[in-house]
Design an enzyme around this catalytic site. Structure first.
Site, PDB file in Angstrom:
ATOM      1  CE  LYS A 202       6.317  17.778   9.844  1.00 14.15           C
ATOM      2  NZ  LYS A 202       7.247  18.428   8.880  1.00 14.15           N
TER       3      LYS A 202
ATOM      4  CD  GLU B 164      12.863  12.771  16.008  1.00 17.98           C
ATOM      5  OE1 GLU B 164      12.114  11.943  15.448  1.00 17.98           O
ATOM      6  OE2 GLU B 164      13.544  13.603  15.372  1.00 17.98           O
TER       7      GLU B 164
ATOM      8  CG  ASN C 178       6.853  18.302   5.290  1.00 20.51           C
ATOM      9  OD1 ASN C 178       6.362  18.572   6.385  1.00 20.51           O
ATOM     10  ND2 ASN C 178       8.130  17.975   5.150  1.00 20.51           N
TER      11      ASN C 178
ATOM     12  CG  HIS D  63       9.142  14.467  12.037  1.00 15.49           C
ATOM     13  ND1 HIS D  63      10.334  14.996  11.599  1.00 15.49           N
ATOM     14  CD2 HIS D  63       9.459  13.658  13.084  1.00 15.49           C
ATOM     15  CE1 HIS D  63      11.322  14.537  12.369  1.00 15.49           C
ATOM     16  NE2 HIS D  63      10.816  13.738  13.273  1.00 15.49           N
TER      17      HIS D  63
ATOM     18  CE1 TYR E 242      11.086  18.985  12.656  1.00 15.09           C
ATOM     19  CE2 TYR E 242       9.311  20.228  13.674  1.00 15.09           C
ATOM     20  CZ  TYR E 242       9.746  19.249  12.791  1.00 15.09           C
ATOM     21  OH  TYR E 242       8.837  18.536  12.044  1.00 15.09           O
TER      22      TYR E 242
HETATM   23  P1  CMP Z   1      10.480  17.170   8.776  1.00 17.32           P
HETATM   24  O1  CMP Z   1      10.620  15.815   8.213  1.00 17.32           O
HETATM   25  O2  CMP Z   1       9.572  17.376   9.930  1.00 17.32           O
HETATM   26  O3  CMP Z   1      11.932  17.670   9.194  1.00 17.32           O
HETATM   27  C1  CMP Z   1      12.267  19.017   9.262  1.00 17.32           C
HETATM   28  C2  CMP Z   1      11.207  19.894   8.711  1.00 17.32           C
HETATM   29  O4  CMP Z   1      11.635  21.184   8.358  1.00 17.32           O
HETATM   30  C3  CMP Z   1      10.706  19.324   7.398  1.00 17.32           C
HETATM   31  O5  CMP Z   1       9.999  18.137   7.619  1.00 17.32           O
HETATM   32  C4  CMP Z   1       9.925  20.487   6.846  1.00 17.32           C
HETATM   33  O6  CMP Z   1       8.639  20.593   7.444  1.00 17.32           O
HETATM   34  C5  CMP Z   1      10.769  21.657   7.344  1.00 17.32           C
HETATM   35  N1  CMP Z   1      11.607  22.204   6.265  1.00 17.32           N
HETATM   36  C6  CMP Z   1      12.709  21.669   5.751  1.00 17.32           C
HETATM   37  N2  CMP Z   1      13.205  22.466   4.787  1.00 17.32           N
HETATM   38  C7  CMP Z   1      12.373  23.539   4.716  1.00 17.32           C
HETATM   39  C8  CMP Z   1      12.333  24.721   3.921  1.00 17.32           C
HETATM   40  N3  CMP Z   1      13.266  24.938   2.998  1.00 17.32           N
HETATM   41  N4  CMP Z   1      11.329  25.586   4.135  1.00 17.32           N
HETATM   42  C9  CMP Z   1      10.383  25.340   5.053  1.00 17.32           C
HETATM   43  N5  CMP Z   1      10.366  24.246   5.854  1.00 17.32           N
HETATM   44  C10 CMP Z   1      11.352  23.358   5.677  1.00 17.32           C
END
Ligand code: CMP
Length: 143
Positions: free
Chosen positions: A9, A126, A112, A115, A49
């Site tokens: 990301k 995907e 985070n 993904h 998403y």
């Molecule tokens: P990812 O693995 O990309 O899958 C979905 C994404 O949503 C996740 O990583 C986070 O980046 C985001 N996400 C999931 N839960 C939350 C949350 N409570 N607040 C903000 N972002 C979230």
């Protein structure tokens, strides 16, 4: 052979974690099949998403993904979807174990770093979305 979709990301790219992340997948033994650095627009991020469109964090998540370049990758190998998720660590960095990518490099669920597809079927979808042109392959004499 099983494949998964992995995206570094914008925060991971901006923080210079691309080489570290690729190294972890390579050293585990997985094969890189597709790789590109690109910016995605809002419509594309919303499509990626789409399953999360009803979540309260959806618009913030889309804004984050379009904020800068991402590295989109396809990795291949035995059990790569589940093992890739283990290498990445739990979605919430507060719960991801040290030694995982998120456990080592993230503190905030909204930033985070990476993904990874959560199942073989979502990986297929995907990869089709991000690599409509297809991915690379070895000639049969080398594989
Ligand atoms: P990812 O693995 O990309 O899958 C979905 C994404 O949503 C996740 O990583 C986070 O980046 C985001 N996400 C999931 N839960 C939350 C949350 N409570 N607040 C903000 N972002 C979230």
């Amino acid at each position: 052979m099983e494949q998964t979709f992995i995206m570094i990301k914008p925060d991971g790219v901006q923080r210079g974690l691309v080489g570290e992340i690729i190294g972890r997948f390579e050293k585990k033994g997985f094969s890189l099949k597709g790789l590109k650095l690109l910016n995605v627009d809002q419509a594309f991020a919303e499509k990626h998403y789409a399953d999360l469109s009803s979540k309260p964090f959806f618009s913030g998540l889309v804004e984050y993904i379009v904020s800068g370049p991402v590295v989109a990758m396809v990795w291949e190998g035995k059990g790569v979807v589940a093992t890739g998720r283990k290498i990445i660590g739990a979605t919430n960095p507060a719960e991801s174990a040290p030694g995982t990518i998120r456990g080592d490099f993230a503190i905030d669920i909204g930033r985070n770093v990476i993904h990874g597809s959560d199942a073989v079927e979502s990986a297929r979808k995907e990869i089709g979305l991000w690599f409509p042109e297809g991915v690379a392959s070895w000639s049969s004499s080398l594989s």
